[in-house]
Design an enzyme around this catalytic site. Structure first.
Site, PDB file in Angstrom:
ATOM      1  N   PRO A  29       0.858  -1.190   0.000  1.00 23.74           N
ATOM      2  CA  PRO A  29       0.000   0.000   0.000  1.00 23.74           C
ATOM      3  C   PRO A  29       0.893   1.239   0.000  1.00 23.74           C
ATOM      4  O   PRO A  29       1.871   1.296   0.746  1.00 23.74           O
ATOM      5  CB  PRO A  29      -0.757  -0.114   1.334  1.00 23.74           C
ATOM      6  CG  PRO A  29       0.074  -0.998   2.202  1.00 23.74           C
ATOM      7  CD  PRO A  29       0.849  -1.902   1.288  1.00 23.74           C
ATOM      8  N   MET A  30       0.557   2.218  -0.836  1.00 23.52           N
ATOM      9  CA  MET A  30       1.343   3.461  -0.857  1.00 23.52           C
ATOM     10  C   MET A  30       0.425   4.640  -1.107  1.00 23.52           C
ATOM     11  O   MET A  30      -0.229   4.724  -2.158  1.00 23.52           O
ATOM     12  CB  MET A  30       2.416   3.399  -1.965  1.00 23.52           C
ATOM     13  CG  MET A  30       3.615   2.566  -1.587  1.00 23.52           C
ATOM     14  SD  MET A  30       4.846   2.582  -2.887  1.00 23.52           S
ATOM     15  CE  MET A  30       4.179   1.408  -4.051  1.00 23.52           C
ATOM     16  N   CYS A 112       2.042   3.421   9.718  1.00 20.14           N
ATOM     17  CA  CYS A 112       2.311   4.773   9.216  1.00 20.14           C
ATOM     18  C   CYS A 112       3.076   5.576  10.274  1.00 20.14           C
ATOM     19  O   CYS A 112       2.610   5.750  11.405  1.00 20.14           O
ATOM     20  CB  CYS A 112       1.006   5.487   8.843  1.00 20.14           C
ATOM     21  SG  CYS A 112       1.325   7.137   8.193  1.00 20.14           S
ATOM     22  N   LYS A 151      -0.835  -4.558   8.944  1.00 21.89           N
ATOM     23  CA  LYS A 151       0.534  -4.277   8.502  1.00 21.89           C
ATOM     24  C   LYS A 151       1.200  -3.494   9.627  1.00 21.89           C
ATOM     25  O   LYS A 151       0.718  -2.432  10.011  1.00 21.89           O
ATOM     26  CB  LYS A 151       0.528  -3.484   7.200  1.00 21.89           C
ATOM     27  CG  LYS A 151       1.925  -3.155   6.694  1.00 21.89           C
ATOM     28  CD  LYS A 151       1.869  -2.753   5.218  1.00 21.89           C
ATOM     29  CE  LYS A 151       3.214  -2.326   4.674  1.00 21.89           C
ATOM     30  NZ  LYS A 151       3.565  -0.940   5.006  1.00 21.89           N
ATOM     31  N   HIS A 180       6.955  -4.845   8.336  1.00 13.49           N
ATOM     32  CA  HIS A 180       8.000  -3.960   7.813  1.00 13.49           C
ATOM     33  C   HIS A 180       9.071  -3.914   8.904  1.00 13.49           C
ATOM     34  O   HIS A 180       8.818  -3.381   9.989  1.00 13.49           O
ATOM     35  CB  HIS A 180       7.393  -2.576   7.533  1.00 13.49           C
ATOM     36  CG  HIS A 180       8.372  -1.584   6.996  1.00 13.49           C
ATOM     37  ND1 HIS A 180       8.075  -0.269   6.823  1.00 13.49           N
ATOM     38  CD2 HIS A 180       9.656  -1.721   6.596  1.00 13.49           C
ATOM     39  CE1 HIS A 180       9.125   0.377   6.343  1.00 13.49           C
ATOM     40  NE2 HIS A 180      10.102  -0.497   6.191  1.00 13.49           N
ATOM     41  N   ASN A 213       8.490  -7.465   4.542  1.00 11.91           N
ATOM     42  CA  ASN A 213       8.534  -6.216   3.785  1.00 11.91           C
ATOM     43  C   ASN A 213       9.759  -5.386   4.176  1.00 11.91           C
ATOM     44  O   ASN A 213      10.040  -5.221   5.353  1.00 11.91           O
ATOM     45  CB  ASN A 213       7.243  -5.415   4.053  1.00 11.91           C
ATOM     46  CG  ASN A 213       7.299  -3.999   3.525  1.00 11.91           C
ATOM     47  OD1 ASN A 213       7.005  -3.041   4.242  1.00 11.91           O
ATOM     48  ND2 ASN A 213       7.667  -3.832   2.278  1.00 11.91           N
ATOM     49  N   GLU A 238       9.130   0.692  -2.624  1.00 17.14           N
ATOM     50  CA  GLU A 238       9.939   1.677  -3.346  1.00 17.14           C
ATOM     51  C   GLU A 238      10.544   1.141  -4.639  1.00 17.14           C
ATOM     52  O   GLU A 238      10.567   1.856  -5.639  1.00 17.14           O
ATOM     53  CB  GLU A 238      11.036   2.212  -2.426  1.00 17.14           C
ATOM     54  CG  GLU A 238      10.465   3.016  -1.267  1.00 17.14           C
ATOM     55  CD  GLU A 238      11.439   4.016  -0.693  1.00 17.14           C
ATOM     56  OE1 GLU A 238      12.647   3.866  -0.900  1.00 17.14           O
ATOM     57  OE2 GLU A 238      10.973   4.960  -0.034  1.00 17.14           O
TER      58      GLU A 238
HETATM   59  C1  LIG Z   1       5.432   6.832  -1.112  1.00 15.49           C
HETATM   60  C2  LIG Z   1       5.123   5.811  -0.063  1.00 15.49           C
HETATM   61  C3  LIG Z   1       3.848   5.729   0.452  1.00 15.49           C
HETATM   62  C4  LIG Z   1       3.547   4.773   1.427  1.00 15.49           C
HETATM   63  N1  LIG Z   1       2.263   4.644   1.873  1.00 15.49           N
HETATM   64  C5  LIG Z   1       1.935   3.621   2.707  1.00 15.49           C
HETATM   65  C6  LIG Z   1       0.571   3.333   3.009  1.00 15.49           C
HETATM   66  O1  LIG Z   1      -0.354   3.968   2.514  1.00 15.49           O
HETATM   67  N2  LIG Z   1       0.321   2.299   3.859  1.00 15.49           N
HETATM   68  C7  LIG Z   1       1.331   1.532   4.398  1.00 15.49           C
HETATM   69  O2  LIG Z   1       1.040   0.591   5.152  1.00 15.49           O
HETATM   70  N3  LIG Z   1       2.611   1.766   4.092  1.00 15.49           N
HETATM   71  C8  LIG Z   1       2.935   2.761   3.233  1.00 15.49           C
HETATM   72  N4  LIG Z   1       4.237   2.940   2.850  1.00 15.49           N
HETATM   73  C9  LIG Z   1       5.272   2.002   3.337  1.00 15.49           C
HETATM   74  C10 LIG Z   1       5.427   0.845   2.347  1.00 15.49           C
HETATM   75  O3  LIG Z   1       4.222   0.135   2.203  1.00 15.49           O
HETATM   76  C11 LIG Z   1       6.533  -0.128   2.812  1.00 15.49           C
HETATM   77  O4  LIG Z   1       6.165  -0.670   4.043  1.00 15.49           O
HETATM   78  C12 LIG Z   1       7.892   0.552   2.952  1.00 15.49           C
HETATM   79  O5  LIG Z   1       8.154   1.443   1.904  1.00 15.49           O
HETATM   80  C13 LIG Z   1       9.012  -0.503   3.025  1.00 15.49           C
HETATM   81  O6  LIG Z   1       9.036  -1.269   1.862  1.00 15.49           O
HETATM   82  P1  LIG Z   1      10.179  -1.048   0.748  1.00 15.49           P
HETATM   83  O7  LIG Z   1      11.509  -1.172   1.454  1.00 15.49           O
HETATM   84  O8  LIG Z   1       9.938  -2.127  -0.269  1.00 15.49           O
HETATM   85  O9  LIG Z   1      10.008   0.337   0.191  1.00 15.49           O
HETATM   86  C14 LIG Z   1       4.555   3.895   1.899  1.00 15.49           C
HETATM   87  C15 LIG Z   1       5.842   3.987   1.355  1.00 15.49           C
HETATM   88  C16 LIG Z   1       6.125   4.917   0.378  1.00 15.49           C
HETATM   89  C17 LIG Z   1       7.516   4.970  -0.192  1.00 15.49           C
END
Ligand SMILES: Cc1cc2nc3c(=O)[nH]c(=O)nc-3n(C[C@H](O)[C@H](O)[C@H](O)COP(=O)(O)O)c2cc1C
Length: 337
Positions: A29-30, A112, A151, A180, A213, A238
């Site tokens: 989710p992002m 978050c 999460k 995460h 994650n 990312e």
């Molecule tokens: C731009 C952005 C927006 C994000 N928005 C959310 C979100 O809406 N909900 C959530 O649980 N995590 C959110 N995250 C965290 C990611 O879901 C993830 O847990 C975190 O980036 C680590 O994963 P990665 O190392 O693959 O980037 C966001 C991350 C990024 C970079």
């Protein structure tokens, strides 16, 4: 009124993991970035399960405009999990009512780390309030039929509290936990490599599926993480923003991917903020060299500007005048390898 509902498991019942199609590669989710066209794009490259961006439960219940703007669906985007944030079970249950027929599960955001989550008392700021979060989850799982997932992040550097919380969430009928492996402070310029030890310990302790994650930059990192943690699947955020084709383990020309995203965007979206934001990430390595192109994108306002930008980008590729830097968006806060 919130009531109690007993869960009775039937013999040979399809498990939640079966319902999800036993996914291995999951799009995270992002906020503002896991919108429908991007989810569909990732699915074209081996992504098996997608999440909506975090949806604010109260806004979702209150405003039709928020629902129609931020919750878009398509039959091609299944299975889909909707993620909500909030701290009030009645409001979250009302929000779930709107999406329950379109998603395979609802995820509660307990990760978050932003100031807005601190102010609103949700996301990672609930993690250390063990009793409050367990009671919130109980009230939700006891009062809806749809599977609930969570999460989370690592709670400070406190393995025991993180493990206790996961254990109690499972006992309250949470069906899957995504971990995460960073604390809420480990973000932005303070980002650190993920702690896979905590994910491994959670997986050992729980019987429900656990998704790992964080810290995946190369395709080989996926197997390294899954082999070490024994998690059921990997979730990425990312790296997919920069390489939406990442899960396919293929080398695809990012300009072809950009063109594919344009097609999906034009079919399913109108909000140009998504287009701008994704283009900046996908084309980051080109923009480090071609700052004129970056400025051109920055100055795009209407759809015609974006179509013109796409035309120029493709012309430059055809002429063979484009070069990429080895500075990647993924490593913007980290050292280049
Ligand atoms: C731009 C952005 C927006 C994000 N928005 C959310 C979100 O809406 N909900 C959530 O649980 N995590 C959110 N995250 C965290 C990611 O879901 C993830 O847990 C975190 O980036 C680590 O994963 P990665 O190392 O693959 O980037 C966001 C991350 C990024 C970079």
């Amino acid at each position: 009124m919130i009531k109690m509902r007993m869960q009775v498991k039937k013999k040979n019942e399809e498990t939640f993991w079966d319902k999800l199609g036993k996914p291995k590669y999951i799009l995270a989710p992002m906020v503002d970035l896991s919108e429908l066209p991007f989810r569909l794009l990732c699915r074209n490259y081996n992504c098996n399960l997608t999440f909506t961006p975090m949806l604010h439960a109260q806004n979702f219940v209150k405003h039709e405009k928020y629902r129609s703007g931020y919750f878009k669906k398509s039959d091609n985007d299944k299975p889909l999990i909707a993620q909500f944030c909030g701290n009030n079970a009645e409001i979250i249950l009302n929000a779930i009512d709107y999406v329950k027929n379109d998603v395979v599960a609802v995820d509660l955001n307990l990760g978050c780390p932003q100031q807005i989550a601190k102010k609103g008392n949700y996301g990672a700021f609930l993690l250390s309030k063990h009793d409050e979060v367990v009671s919130l989850i109980s009230d939700i799982t006891n009062n809806c039929k749809i599977p609930i997932t969570c999460k989370i992040r690592k709670i400070d550097n406190d393995y025991q509290s993180t493990l206790n919380l996961c254990h109690d969430l499972q006992n309250r009928n949470v069906q899957m936990i995504t971990v995460h492996g960073r604390t809420k402070e480990e973000k932005g310029i303070n980002i650190k490599e993920c702690d896979y030890e905590i994910i491994k310990l959670i997986k050992e302790k729980l019987s429900i599926p656990v998704v790992a994650n964080g810290s995946v930059e190369h395709f080989e990192d996926i197997e390294k993480c899954l082999n070490y943690t024994k998690a059921d699947a990997i979730m990425c955020a990312e790296i997919l923003l920069e390489k939406p084709y990442f899960f396919s383990n293929k080398n695809v020309d990012i300009i072809d991917i950009v063109n594919e995203y344009y097609v999906l965007f034009l079919k399913y979206e109108t909000n140009l903020k998504y287009l701008k934001s994704h283009l900046f990430k996908m084309l980051y390595t080109y923009f480090q060299v071609h700052t004129d192109l970056r400025d051109m994108l920055n100055n795009c306002h209407g759809l015609n500007d974006y179509l013109n930008f796409q035309k120029i980008l493709n012309e430059k590729r055809k002429q063979g005048t484009l070069t990429q830097s080895n500075q990647t968006w993924y490593r913007r806060y980290r050292k280049t390898l």
